[in-house]
Design an enzyme around this catalytic site. Structure first.
Site, short mmCIF file in Angstrom:
data_model
loop_
_atom_site.label_atom_id
_atom_site.label_comp_id
_atom_site.label_asym_id
_atom_site.label_seq_id
_atom_site.Cartn_x
_atom_site.Cartn_y
_atom_site.Cartn_z
N ASP A 86 -2.39 6.31 -3.56
CA ASP A 86 -1.26 5.69 -2.88
C ASP A 86 -0.72 4.56 -3.75
O ASP A 86 -1.16 4.38 -4.90
CB ASP A 86 -1.64 5.20 -1.48
CG ASP A 86 -2.60 4.03 -1.51
OD1 ASP A 86 -3.32 3.88 -2.51
OD2 ASP A 86 -2.63 3.25 -0.53
N ASP A 116 -5.75 2.27 -3.63
CA ASP A 116 -7.03 2.04 -2.94
C ASP A 116 -7.39 3.18 -2.00
O ASP A 116 -8.41 3.12 -1.31
CB ASP A 116 -7.03 0.70 -2.20
CG ASP A 116 -6.08 0.63 -1.02
OD1 ASP A 116 -5.24 1.55 -0.87
OD2 ASP A 116 -6.16 -0.33 -0.24
N SER A 118 0.81 -1.22 0.00
CA SER A 118 0.00 0.00 0.00
C SER A 118 0.85 1.27 0.00
O SER A 118 1.60 1.52 -0.93
CB SER A 118 -0.96 -0.05 1.19
OG SER A 118 -1.93 0.95 1.11
N ASP A 170 -1.02 1.35 -4.06
CA ASP A 170 -1.89 0.36 -4.70
C ASP A 170 -3.23 0.96 -5.12
O ASP A 170 -4.14 0.24 -5.50
CB ASP A 170 -2.09 -0.86 -3.81
CG ASP A 170 -2.87 -0.56 -2.53
OD1 ASP A 170 -2.86 0.61 -2.10
OD2 ASP A 170 -3.47 -1.48 -1.96
#
Length: 451
Positions: free
Chosen positions: A242, A246, A103, A244
């Site tokens: 960010d 999400d 992440s 990833d």
């Protein structure tokens, strides 16, 4: 039973350091494969996506080896946002989805997130059963039943089409200049493509990943570069993702950041006006600002708080039949469209509000006044329990008494590190500082004694 490997969002740690090693990833893949291929048939599928970290290649190969060794067929998506994995797990009729990502963490970290066949993150119970399999002997498939691996080249495009399908029919972004910061991460191709295809003039930032620069001075946790780009180019708005993709932060035309609380407040109020907000309730975590709660209450809406972690937000949403939730950190979950937080989806919803209302980003980014909030972390020796000390308990009780009617206090242990997080909100800045500093001092004193 205590968790040994799984945290609040899968397994995470420093790459090539236990438990994030290639050997462990192979075992995790085999355990997950054995858990889902429990009937001996050869029709079981798993989709695997990843972000742009160098270690992603290693973990992708190791997980594939573990999964195929138990008879699972693996579909490799390559770099794709986490919500894309949730989407494709269901659309490709897979039993399991896996995202390889840490992440917003730095490039040296990595992690493994799991999605069930319904596209939602695995439950605590399922993760515990996989942990139990990890502890024992994992029986491999017979040689004739080993799984196959296949690379899927159009996963990103399938996800992009789904995103565009959530945008109001007939609406375009013509005339809007949008800075999109992809954090050199999983959204580095799909985010600029989607915005351009919807008509925006796109100024991309963080779209040159090299395996090491994910989240480095860019993205939702470091929006300064995007802010400077907005001002330099005279852009109308900024979308910061960010690693990833999400989570998201929205920046207005002056480069000022709006966090997840402001975005959720905007969406909740707009959805309520259109009778779209299920149960008149927004689901958020205990970290969301008190100002958000007051804003919603003034509109006759409710805020349901959960433990920290978007998975717990989603669990509460599903249990209560709610369709909007998220975190202050920028996870925005809209179950009308997706099974998990989706930064680009939230960005598109914000842009649609700009087009529909004709308002500038700055007019939409701050829908409520935040109550002053302070968060401090205190590191302690692993295995110790500073919160159980009498002096710390007394300091907490005294603080809670002083905040009655003026604010609130939240003390919790981090789910991923040996940290005590001390957070307070209060309309009185002086009292706020005194409360937090007093508790921190007591925790630090006990932590030093324990060490």
């Amino acid at each position: 039973m205590a968790r040994k490997f799984f945290g609040t969002d899968g397994v995470r740690g420093k790459a090539n350091t236990y438990p994030m090693t290639a050997d462990m990833a192979l075992k995790i893949g085999a355990a997950a494969g054995r858990y889902f291929r429990n009937d001996g048939s050869n029709g079981h599928r798993v989709v695997i996506g990843k972000d742009t970290r160098l270690s992603g290649y290693m973990f992708e190969s190791a997980l594939t080896a573990g999964l195929t060794s138990t008879g699972m067929n693996v579909l490799l998506l390559g770099p794709i946002p986490t919500p894309g994995v949730g989407l494709l797990t269901t659309s490709m009729r897979a039993d399991l989805g896996i995202m390889i990502s840490a992440s917003h963490n730095p490039a040296c970290d990595n992690g493994v997130k799991f999605f069930g066949p319904d596209g939602f993150k695995l439950s605590d119970e399922a993760e515990m059963e996989i942990e139990a399999l990890l502890e024992g002997e994992i029986i491999p498939a017979q040689a004739t039943n080993i799984g196959r691996a296949k690379r899927i080249d159009d996963g990103r495009f399938r996800y992009a089409e789904r995103l565009k399908g959530t945008f109001p029919a007939g609406m375009r972004l013509d005339g809007l200049k949008v800075v999109v910061d992809c954090a050199n991460g999983a959204g580095y191709k799909v985010a600029p493509e989607v915005l351009w295809e919807l008509g925006a003039t796109v100024i991309p930032v963080g779209t040159a990943p090299d395996g090491f620069n994910i989240n480095e001075g860019c993205g939702s946790t470091a929006p300064r570069t995007a802010a400077e780009t907005i001002v330099t180019h005279g852009a109308d708005v900024g979308i910061c993702l960010d690693g990833d993709a999400d989570r998201v932060m929205i920046l207005d035309e002056k480069g000022i950041v709006a966090d997840g609380d402001q975005i959720m407040g905007l969406f909740a109020s707009r959805w309520a006006e259109k009778d779209r907000l299920q149960g008149g309730t927004l689901v958020a975590t205990v970290m969301s600002n008190l100002g958000l709660e007051r804003f919603l209450n003034d509109k006759g809406l409710a805020l349901l708080r959960t433990n920290v972690g978007d998975r717990y937000v989603v669990e509460a949403m599903r249990a209560g039949g709610y369709n909007l939730g998220g975190e202050q950190s920028g996870h925005i979950v809209m179950t009308d469209y997706a099974t998990t937080g989706d930064g680009l989806l939230a960005g598109l919803q914000f842009l649609s509000a700009m087009v529909e209302t004709g308002k500038r980003a700055s007019e939409l980014c701050r829908v409520f006044e935040t109550v002053p909030q302070v968060l401090k972390n205190v590191r302690y020796e692993a295995g110790a329990d500073p919160l159980s000390a009498g002096a710390v308990q007394a300091a907490i009780s005294s603080a809670e008494a002083s905040l009655v009617g003026k604010g609130r206090l939240l003390i919790r242990k981090s789910g991923t590190e040996p940290l005590i997080r001390v957070m307070a909100e209060c309309v009185d800045d002086t009292l706020l500082g005194q409360v937090v500093d007093g508790i921190v001092a007591e925790v630090e004193a006990v932590a030093k004694i324990s060490a």
